[in-house]
Design an enzyme around this catalytic site. Structure first.
Site, PDB file in Angstrom:
ATOM      1  N   TYR A  17      32.395  44.369  25.933  1.00 14.56           N
ATOM      2  CA  TYR A  17      32.103  43.343  25.497  1.00 14.56           C
ATOM      3  C   TYR A  17      31.189  43.145  24.475  1.00 14.56           C
ATOM      4  CZ  TYR A  17      35.650  40.912  28.275  1.00 14.56           C
ATOM      5  OH  TYR A  17      36.973  40.380  28.946  1.00 14.56           O
ATOM      6  N   TYR A 143      39.695  33.351  34.400  1.00 14.85           N
ATOM      7  CA  TYR A 143      39.649  34.921  34.039  1.00 14.85           C
ATOM      8  C   TYR A 143      39.881  35.663  35.386  1.00 14.85           C
ATOM      9  CZ  TYR A 143      37.548  39.288  32.850  1.00 14.85           C
ATOM     10  OH  TYR A 143      37.570  40.694  32.529  1.00 14.85           O
ATOM     11  N   ASP A 235      42.103  34.570  43.779  1.00 18.51           N
ATOM     12  CA  ASP A 235      41.446  35.651  43.218  1.00 18.51           C
ATOM     13  C   ASP A 235      39.912  35.203  43.802  1.00 18.51           C
ATOM     14  OD1 ASP A 235      39.658  36.909  41.725  1.00 18.51           O
ATOM     15  OD2 ASP A 235      40.591  36.616  39.666  1.00 18.51           O
ATOM     16  N   LYS A 264      34.398  43.673  43.025  1.00 25.93           N
ATOM     17  CA  LYS A 264      33.049  43.117  42.890  1.00 25.93           C
ATOM     18  C   LYS A 264      32.019  43.149  44.123  1.00 25.93           C
ATOM     19  CE  LYS A 264      32.939  40.543  38.643  1.00 25.93           C
ATOM     20  NZ  LYS A 264      34.368  39.874  38.160  1.00 25.93           N
TER      21      LYS A 264
HETATM   22  C1  LIG Z   1      35.379  40.140  37.208  1.00 28.00           C
HETATM   23  C2  LIG Z   1      36.501  39.522  37.602  1.00 28.00           C
HETATM   24  C3  LIG Z   1      37.875  40.190  37.610  1.00 28.00           C
HETATM   25  C4  LIG Z   1      38.169  41.406  37.149  1.00 28.00           C
HETATM   26  O1  LIG Z   1      37.612  42.400  37.748  1.00 28.00           O
HETATM   27  P1  LIG Z   1      37.273  43.833  37.252  1.00 28.00           P
HETATM   28  O2  LIG Z   1      36.535  44.717  38.201  1.00 28.00           O
HETATM   29  O3  LIG Z   1      36.046  43.446  36.195  1.00 28.00           O
HETATM   30  O4  LIG Z   1      38.420  44.315  36.684  1.00 28.00           O
HETATM   31  C5  LIG Z   1      39.069  39.454  38.259  1.00 28.00           C
HETATM   32  N1  LIG Z   1      38.793  38.111  38.476  1.00 28.00           N
HETATM   33  C6  LIG Z   1      37.660  37.565  38.681  1.00 28.00           C
HETATM   34  C7  LIG Z   1      37.555  36.072  39.088  1.00 28.00           C
HETATM   35  C8  LIG Z   1      36.557  38.100  37.951  1.00 28.00           C
HETATM   36  O5  LIG Z   1      35.402  37.430  38.019  1.00 28.00           O
END
Ligand SMILES: *Cc1c(COP(=O)(O)O)cnc(C)c1O
Length: 422
Positions: A17, A143, A235, A264
């Protein structure tokens, strides 16, 4: 040493990015608790948990010891045809913390791939049952990652334009409010027969600008999707593991999803790992004497024993009374700071979901990720010894839970100072 590392980095590395022509990168050589240290010894408070992953602080000795122990016992084993105690224990422990309907755990190695697996589960669920349901619903401004599937279900913008033709078609809807729910429902109703699933960030749309919506409206939308046999993919990659003040965002909702995605904070931010959990009903659509009904997805480092060890250690820490008390304190401190900020003429809006705090800086142009405010604010905060990464004119805080009362106050102080000076 600092400059030497910067020069060497510039010669060989391409950062994420990042417009490389205008960017510079600070070499970080050490981390401890909520601090990271550059090669000159300058200390930064990590107010964004290093891209939202660090839960308990950097180089946590307990996690380090557990990973180190695992490293000397079993560093890696193929997860097809083999299994290992860490993956078993982590799945067992995680499932006890999730809604009762979550029964099976599929491992990957990052958030985007956890989403890819969730999408494949839903599409193949219907395919295996001979149903023609293959469209996907998603929120505008969402996202879900940067691989092609995850990118397709994410909000479209300047960063997806180069790939626009290659992204598959998605049915986009607005986040729900009391006012627009009826309209959203009638749109979904039109497409319900072909809709396989709905993928969404619950309560907080992180990368979209820390946008927030109400639990009640989301629960009602989830309930409506269920009534139309649209599978729900929640998610929790960003909001999971305490970020919203509760263990998971689902704990704020009155409905439960069919599939959940984690990454994460899953390993406390120590090692990459992704998890997709699902219901018995979804699992059973793949469970068959017919080999072609299996889920054909896997990564070399599926369920890495090291990453699982880190996740187990992070869970231990997360469930400690001390950590829970710290989370409560951060929530309370944010709330009080929000009350102060709201009165500032340069503040357009203040938003908070538990430990996640965001404020919009009032500007003349429209709010945007590409707003020049980032170019002013980011270096200003760094110079003051604080790592924040404003999304355009949106300043947000996602601190590790070990961040002290005093360090948070320092961060607030620097934000207020910026509001007055800049
Ligand atoms: C960061 C993120 C992702 C993607 O995770 P990566 O490990 O960076 O591929 C997917 N969904 C959400 C809500 C995120 O914040």
């Amino acid at each position: 040493m600092q400059q030497e590392l910067i020069d060497r980095d510039r010669k060989v590395n391409w950062h994420p990015y990042t417009q490389m022509k205008t960017a510079s990168h600070i070499p970080i050589v050490r981390g401890e608790g909520s601090y990271i240290y550059d090669a000159d010894g300058k200390r930064y408070i990590d107010a964004v948990s290093s891209w939202w992953v660090t839960l308990h602080g950097h180089a946590h000795p307990y996690i380090a010891a557990k990973v180190s122990e695992q490293l000397q016992t079993l560093e890696q084993v193929i997860f097809a045809g083999f299994t290992h105690p860490n993956a078993i224990e982590l799945s067992e422990r995680l499932l006890t913390l999730l809604p009762d309907n979550q029964e099976k755990v599929f491992y990957t190695d990052n958030g985007s791939t956890a989403i890819e697996v969730a999408l494949k589960m839903c599409l193949q669920f219907h395919y295996n049952r001979g149903e023609k349901k293959n469209k996907i619903l998603a929120f505008r401004n969402g996202y879900h990652g940067d691989t092609f599937g995850a990118m397709s279900v994410s909000g479209r913008g300047l960063w997806t334009n180069p790939f626009g033709e290659q992204l598959f078609e998605v049915l986009f809807i607005d986040v729900p409010t009391k006012e627009n729910l009826k309209e959203i429902k009638s749109y979904i109703d039109l497409h319900a027969r072909e809709a396989a699933c709905f993928v969404y960030e619950p309560l907080v749309q992180g990368a979209g600008g820390m946008l927030m919506h109400e639990a009640e409206a989301l629960s009602e939308l989830m309930q409506f999707c269920k009534s139309k046999e649209i599978l729900l993919i929640q998610d929790e990659i960003f909001v999971g593991f305490g970020r919203t003040g509760k263990l998971f965002a689902v704990d704020h909702l009155s409905e439960i999803p069919d599939i959940m995605c984690f990454s994460k904070g899953l390993t406390g931010g120590t090692l990459p790992l992704g998890i997709t959990t699902c219901t018995e009903e979804i699992y059973n659509a793949f469970y068959s004497d017919d080999k072609t009904k299996a889920l054909f997805h896997g990564h070399s480092f599926t369920a890495s024993p090291l990453a699982c060890a880190a996740a187990l250690a992070s869970l231990d820490l997360l469930l400690l009374k001390d950590t829970q008390r710290n989370i409560e304190r951060i929530v309370k401190q944010h709330k009080e700071f929000g009350e102060v900020l709201k009165k500032h003429p340069k503040v357009k809006e203040v938003r908070q979901a538990g430990t996640i705090f965001a404020m919009e800086w009032r500007i003349n142009e429209e709010t945007s990720y590409f707003s020049d405010m980032h170019e002013i604010l980011y270096p200003y905060f760094l110079q003051r010894g604080i790592l924040m990464r404003p999304l355009g004119n949106i300043i947000y805080l996602v601190p590790p839970y070990c961040t002290t009362k005093e360090d948070l106050e320092e961060i607030y102080h620097v934000i207020l100072e910026a509001l007055d000076i800049l």
